[in-house]
Design an enzyme around this catalytic site. Sequence first.
Site, PDB file in Angstrom:
ATOM      1  N   LYS A 140       0.818  -1.334  -0.148  1.00  0.00           N
ATOM      2  CA  LYS A 140      -0.029  -0.045   0.005  1.00  0.00           C
ATOM      3  C   LYS A 140       1.029   1.462  -0.125  1.00  0.00           C
ATOM      4  O   LYS A 140       1.776   1.496   0.948  1.00  0.00           O
ATOM      5  CB  LYS A 140      -1.171  -0.043   1.357  1.00  0.00           C
ATOM      6  CG  LYS A 140      -1.697  -0.868   1.383  1.00  0.00           C
ATOM      7  CD  LYS A 140      -2.456  -1.405   2.566  1.00  0.00           C
ATOM      8  CE  LYS A 140      -2.187  -1.432   3.911  1.00  0.00           C
ATOM      9  NZ  LYS A 140      -2.236  -2.300   4.737  1.00  0.00           N
ATOM     10  N   THR A 187      -7.516   9.335   8.940  1.00  0.00           N
ATOM     11  CA  THR A 187      -6.818   7.503   8.501  1.00  0.00           C
ATOM     12  C   THR A 187      -7.313   6.869   9.114  1.00  0.00           C
ATOM     13  O   THR A 187      -6.733   5.385   9.130  1.00  0.00           O
ATOM     14  CB  THR A 187      -6.014   8.123   7.199  1.00  0.00           C
ATOM     15  OG1 THR A 187      -5.149   8.773   8.501  1.00  0.00           O
ATOM     16  CG2 THR A 187      -6.491   9.109   6.262  1.00  0.00           C
ATOM     17  N   GLY A 193      -7.285   3.414  11.066  1.00  0.00           N
ATOM     18  CA  GLY A 193      -7.842   2.180  11.051  1.00  0.00           C
ATOM     19  C   GLY A 193      -8.282   1.861   9.636  1.00  0.00           C
ATOM     20  O   GLY A 193      -9.174   1.390   9.341  1.00  0.00           O
ATOM     21  N   THR A 194      -7.295   2.828   8.713  1.00  0.00           N
ATOM     22  CA  THR A 194      -7.603   2.190   7.429  1.00  0.00           C
ATOM     23  C   THR A 194      -7.030   0.978   6.393  1.00  0.00           C
ATOM     24  O   THR A 194      -7.745   0.100   5.952  1.00  0.00           O
ATOM     25  CB  THR A 194      -6.930   3.528   6.646  1.00  0.00           C
ATOM     26  OG1 THR A 194      -5.406   3.632   7.195  1.00  0.00           O
ATOM     27  CG2 THR A 194      -8.327   4.259   6.048  1.00  0.00           C
ATOM     28  N   GLY A 195      -6.083   0.628   7.048  1.00  0.00           N
ATOM     29  CA  GLY A 195      -5.232  -0.632   6.789  1.00  0.00           C
ATOM     30  C   GLY A 195      -6.303  -1.669   7.407  1.00  0.00           C
ATOM     31  O   GLY A 195      -6.373  -3.598   6.794  1.00  0.00           O
ATOM     32  N   CYS A 196      -6.501  -1.954   8.776  1.00  0.00           N
ATOM     33  CA  CYS A 196      -7.396  -2.528   8.977  1.00  0.00           C
ATOM     34  C   CYS A 196      -8.875  -2.460   8.522  1.00  0.00           C
ATOM     35  O   CYS A 196      -9.210  -3.749   7.695  1.00  0.00           O
ATOM     36  CB  CYS A 196      -7.862  -1.929  10.952  1.00  0.00           C
ATOM     37  SG  CYS A 196      -6.710  -1.587  11.443  1.00  0.00           S
TER      38      CYS A 196
END
Length: 559
Positions: free
Chosen positions: A245, A278, A280-283
């Site tokens: 990412k 932003t 928590g975007t990865g989770c």
Amino acid sequence: MASTESLLLCCPFDYGGARVSQVAPCFGRSLRFPIWNSVHINTDSNPKNYRLRVKVQMQSNMMMKPNSDNKIPHVLTVAGSDSGGGAGIQADLKACAARRVYCSTVVTAVTAQNTVGVQGVNIVPEDFVAEQLQSVLSDMHVDVVKTGMLPSLNIVKVLCQNLRKFPVKALVVDPVMKSTSGDVLAGPSVLTGFLEELLPMTDIVTPNIKEASVLLGGVPLKSVSDMRTAAKLIHDLGPRNVLVKGGDLPDSSDAIDVFFDGEEFYELCSPRVNTRNTHGTGCTLASCISAELAKGSSMLSAVKTAKHFIEVALDYSRDMAMGNGAQGPFDHFLELKNINQSSSRQTRFNPNDLLLYAVTDSTMNRKWGRSIAEAVKAAVEGGATIVQLREKDAETRDFLDAAKVCLEICRSYGVPLLINDRLDVALACDADGVHVGQSDMPARLARTLLGPEKIIGVSCKTPEQAHQAWIDGADYIGCGGVYPTNTKANNRTIGLDGLKEVCQVSRLPVVAIGGIGLSNARAVMEIGEPNLKGVAVVSTLFDRECILTETRNLHALVS
Ligand SMILES: Cc1ncc(COP(=O)(O)OP(=O)(O)O)c(N)n1
Ligand SMILES: Cc1ncsc1CCOP(=O)(O)O
Ligand SMILES: [Mg+2]
């Protein structure tokens, strides 16, 4: 002011381009959050102050639907709790709920955390992680296991043991190492567990550039080209698919992620959303990928859907105020809009639906003395694979009534129905999407207004327009006019060469339009561009005595 079950919308309303600011009672502040159910248009004497009263109901579309094996799609998340509710287990639960997938949880750590940072971490003993895994996996059918914070080597080992004992359809690993605020969530010993045991079992791993660097022993990643190299090297560590990412990549106006499936690289590009929210975007991304896989999507399609979900959720939540820290959470529930469970289209856009694209024309229908619904019925019976209502001179109410009838017809044949130009009509009748041209509602805004699931097509004559359509979140491109036509005045013809040029740069599927009929449809389909998926036609079907026969004939030619 709005009550708890109704929202008051006050907006300058223009049918070509609805501009919406909306009071959302759940947040007590303004939010762009298109939740449409029924719309009452009260046209007062001041056209700048039309008021839309929108009633919101929790819809049956929020329910989970069984897969073909009659089981509810189920993701088990193995991750840490975030007391602030933005990331970790809490984000995973919200993401899965938003994607309508059941989510069970194995908590690996409890963090004291907020928008400022991580104030404390309490690691759950590995025996108790094992007990939770045993409880869930021995009892419930789990499709996908998704991992987040794995704070100790022993927890990684316990997880791998259980995955061997209870195999699942897919393992999605988000190699969480630091929080968004920079606090360390998994130390170097965990890396050994990743490299030796977890990654070789993994179906997809989703590192950001810092995590990718750690997985590769500290090599810095500074460009998309570095991300491609890293994706390949991480793939060599065992996972079947890698998504690196690039959201943190400096100097890029787009958020570019690199997906590698062991054979092909894909650069997945979306505009960077300018927001502090932003956390928590990865989770959420990994959970959305897991949810789509649990529903049966292919890996690439799951990744694309998840990326799009994030983009739209960030956009909707860009101004949300929560906490005093640098990084806020975002709102996962952007999708509470009116989709009638029993009759709505259930799957995302399938490019093969573009094969025979029937576009209606009210003048032609009048000439032949038939209703829009009669014309549409004949076309779908004859084999049209997608329908667009292009009613340039229809009154809004007539258009809406006709669209509702056509939608019923199309749904009964499993054929998507799109509306030309008019987002308001598409929203009001819950059509499957819209087709917009270069001077209509911009595709990016259409995406924001329609949400991630609806189909959006954009007319493009040039490679630049095709690139923009991809950035804007369109699903397909309508390219033409290929040949001269009387159906659309003053429309520049681009020929087969122009069509080829657009196809070659387009990352989206393409449908050719303009002057296409029985005599030339095969030549169009044979230009040899794999992303040219079909032909869109108006007069060849609708300016004829028998639409059914013409559609059958054309279908035979293109399939
Ligand atoms: C499939 C498809 N492709 C192109 C068009 C043309 O759309 P647009 O450029 O907006 O022109 P109008 O149709 O609005 O006159 C289309 N309608 N469908
Ligand atoms: C809407 C449109 N956009 C580009 S050409 C065209 C008209 C296509 O009509 P026909 O199939 O009758 O040539
Ligand atoms: Mg248009």
